[in-house]
Write a protein that holds these residues in place. Sequence first.
Motif, mmCIF file in Angstrom:
data_model
loop_
_atom_site.group_PDB
_atom_site.id
_atom_site.type_symbol
_atom_site.label_atom_id
_atom_site.label_comp_id
_atom_site.label_asym_id
_atom_site.label_seq_id
_atom_site.Cartn_x
_atom_site.Cartn_y
_atom_site.Cartn_z
ATOM 1 N N TYR A 274 -31.805 5.130 44.007
ATOM 2 C CA TYR A 274 -32.426 3.725 44.615
ATOM 3 C C TYR A 274 -33.242 3.018 43.222
ATOM 4 O O TYR A 274 -33.887 3.644 42.542
ATOM 5 C CB TYR A 274 -33.525 4.297 45.332
ATOM 6 C CG TYR A 274 -34.260 2.668 45.596
ATOM 7 C CD1 TYR A 274 -33.482 1.633 46.806
ATOM 8 C CD2 TYR A 274 -35.391 1.783 45.233
ATOM 9 C CE1 TYR A 274 -34.537 0.453 46.902
ATOM 10 C CE2 TYR A 274 -35.895 1.276 45.331
ATOM 11 C CZ TYR A 274 -34.929 0.158 46.567
ATOM 12 O OH TYR A 274 -35.492 -0.948 46.572
ATOM 13 N N ALA A 275 -32.396 2.231 42.929
ATOM 14 C CA ALA A 275 -32.909 1.258 42.323
ATOM 15 C C ALA A 275 -32.533 2.542 40.781
ATOM 16 O O ALA A 275 -34.194 2.558 39.660
ATOM 17 C CB ALA A 275 -34.461 1.170 42.351
ATOM 18 N N PRO A 276 -31.867 2.246 39.400
ATOM 19 C CA PRO A 276 -31.513 3.581 38.850
ATOM 20 C C PRO A 276 -32.002 3.081 37.876
ATOM 21 O O PRO A 276 -32.112 3.563 37.023
ATOM 22 C CB PRO A 276 -29.776 3.756 39.110
ATOM 23 C CG PRO A 276 -29.308 2.827 40.121
ATOM 24 C CD PRO A 276 -30.270 2.857 40.569
ATOM 25 N N ASN A 277 -32.124 1.889 37.657
ATOM 26 C CA ASN A 277 -31.984 0.825 36.587
ATOM 27 C C ASN A 277 -33.448 1.353 36.399
ATOM 28 O O ASN A 277 -34.132 0.669 34.726
ATOM 29 C CB ASN A 277 -31.856 -0.895 36.552
ATOM 30 C CG ASN A 277 -32.165 -1.195 37.440
ATOM 31 O OD1 ASN A 277 -32.704 -0.304 38.704
ATOM 32 N ND2 ASN A 277 -31.874 -2.748 37.091
ATOM 33 N N MET A 278 -33.675 1.220 37.127
ATOM 34 C CA MET A 278 -35.722 0.964 36.665
ATOM 35 C C MET A 278 -36.282 2.631 35.658
ATOM 36 O O MET A 278 -36.768 2.346 34.928
ATOM 37 C CB MET A 278 -36.404 1.362 37.910
ATOM 38 C CG MET A 278 -36.305 0.425 39.127
ATOM 39 S SD MET A 278 -37.278 0.281 40.397
ATOM 40 C CE MET A 278 -38.968 0.664 39.745
#
Length: 194
Positions: free
Chosen positions: A36-40
């Motif tokens: 979930y939201a890997p860019n974090m």
Amino acid sequence: MLAMNKFRILGTIVIVIAASIVVTSCKDKRSTGWEYAPNMYEHIAYDPDQKNNNFKDGKTAQVPPAGTIPVGFVKFDYPNTKDGYELASVEVKTVLAQTQANYKDGKILFEHFCSPCHGLSGQGDGLVVQHGYPPPPSYSKGQSSRGGAMKDLTDGKIYHTITYGVNAMGSYASQLAPEERWKVIMYVHHLQTL
């Protein structure tokens, strides 16, 4: 009979979904599952110690260009020498307004950073002296190691000393911002009169 088929179909679907979850979850032990939201946590920016092909030397952390000054940095153009100390004494004057708020801030800063050696009243009787370290001179009665009475120290001499340190006193340039140094100086001038 129709209701029975619905339960069989529904049961089969539940079994197929459960089996597919079990099979897919056992496939890779290192997998954390869905992202979930890997860019974090998988950022696209380079880490400072990471190789970077965008620069000739291949380093991400680059030295700033010559002559540049960091934002908020206040340059002090007096060398850490006796001549620099004397020149600062003549040329450097306070840049802060003599207000009650600045005085109170200076008192708090002095109590936190200076009183362990100089004492709360500036008499050179701080806690470190009580533990056997040599006392600094009194602001009102002592003599400066660079010559002259401590009560006659100017803004520039005190600022130079806070910035570079002297004798056993180290530099406080990294602990006190330039504006905070001026506030401490304002309070030290009060201690010189005691």
